[in-house]
Design an enzyme around this catalytic site. Structure first.
Site, PDB file in Angstrom:
ATOM      1  N   GLY A  90       0.842  -1.192   0.000  1.00  0.00           N
ATOM      2  CA  GLY A  90       0.000   0.000   0.000  1.00  0.00           C
ATOM      3  C   GLY A  90       0.876   1.242   0.000  1.00  0.00           C
ATOM      4  O   GLY A  90       1.998   1.213   0.507  1.00  0.00           O
ATOM      5  N   GLN A 132       3.380   9.942   0.698  1.00  0.00           N
ATOM      6  CA  GLN A 132       4.653   9.238   0.881  1.00  0.00           C
ATOM      7  C   GLN A 132       5.629   9.506  -0.266  1.00  0.00           C
ATOM      8  O   GLN A 132       6.829   9.252  -0.126  1.00  0.00           O
ATOM      9  CB  GLN A 132       4.430   7.726   1.035  1.00  0.00           C
ATOM     10  N   LEU A 139       6.461   1.636   4.177  1.00  0.00           N
ATOM     11  CA  LEU A 139       7.571   1.987   3.288  1.00  0.00           C
ATOM     12  C   LEU A 139       8.276   3.265   3.749  1.00  0.00           C
ATOM     13  O   LEU A 139       9.426   3.498   3.392  1.00  0.00           O
ATOM     14  CB  LEU A 139       7.066   2.136   1.843  1.00  0.00           C
ATOM     15  N   HIS A 170      -4.417   1.906   7.740  1.00  0.00           N
ATOM     16  CA  HIS A 170      -3.025   2.368   7.813  1.00  0.00           C
ATOM     17  C   HIS A 170      -2.790   3.482   6.779  1.00  0.00           C
ATOM     18  O   HIS A 170      -2.242   4.535   7.099  1.00  0.00           O
ATOM     19  CB  HIS A 170      -2.089   1.173   7.559  1.00  0.00           C
ATOM     20  N   HIS A 201      -2.164   7.936   6.874  1.00  0.00           N
ATOM     21  CA  HIS A 201      -1.173   8.782   6.180  1.00  0.00           C
ATOM     22  C   HIS A 201      -1.824  10.068   5.673  1.00  0.00           C
ATOM     23  O   HIS A 201      -1.200  11.130   5.671  1.00  0.00           O
ATOM     24  CB  HIS A 201      -0.570   8.036   4.981  1.00  0.00           C
TER      25      HIS A 201
HETATM   26 ZN    ZN Z   1       2.606   3.453   5.679  1.00  0.00          ZN
END
Ligand code: ZN
Length: 172
Positions: free
Chosen positions: A46, A51, A95, A136, A140
């Site tokens: 994911g 990110q 990540l 999750h 973010h």
């Molecule tokens: Zn994450």
């Protein structure tokens, strides 16, 4: 499509609250294509747009097992409508927090609504790994990483570990 660099903690961009996407356009799809390629290359299951430094409410995911064909999923402006009262623990990784894994308790199931790759509205219940992963990733979008669910000590230790590894990588 292009692989973009993934930001790691404690990069302050990861704390930004992402903004809704006005309309799913070719530009949004190009972003999602890049995100998917970046996620597969990492590899991960994911990825939220923030990110890779784009604070928009966009998520990509693929929960297919290795032996299965890829099953990419795209989420634009996802919202959680309802959550289960039951919480389950799951060992999560991220990540943006490479090589750190820890257990987070989250609602077992959640009902979500979002726009897909074509801008079509989808409303469905997520459970199992799907429920863990979407919650999750949606964290973010609010500037939250899974470390924020852990104790302050564990969080500090994890950030130190990531910084040390990044330095080693930079040094080659
Ligand atoms: Zn994450």
């Amino acid at each position: 499509m292009a692989i973009r660099p993934i930001l790691t903690v404690p990069n302050p961009i990861l704390k930004q609250v992402s903004k809704p996407v006005k309309e799913v356009t070719d530009e949004t799809r190009a972003l999602m294509d890049d995100m998917l390629e970046t996620m597969y290359a990492a590899p991960g299951i994911g990825l939220a747009a923030v990110q890779i430094g784009v604070p928009l409410n966009v998520i990509v995911m693929d929960l297919a097992r290795e032996e299965e064909d890829p099953k990419p999923k795209y989420f634009v402006n996802p919202e959680i409508l309802e959550v289960d009262e039951d919480f389950v623990p799951y060992e999560e990784g991220c990540l943006s927090v490479p090589d750190v894994f820890d257990t987070v308790d989250r609602p077992k199931r959640c009902q979500i609504t979002y726009l897909d790759y074509n801008g079509e509205r989808v409303t469905e219940w997520a459970e199992g790994l799907y429920a863990v992963c979407i919650q999750h990733e949606m964290d973010h979008l609010k500037g939250i990483v899974f470390l924020d669910h852990l104790s302050r000590l564990k969080r500090a230790r994890a950030i130190k570990k990531v910084q040390k590894n990044e330095k080693l990588k930079a040094a080659g």
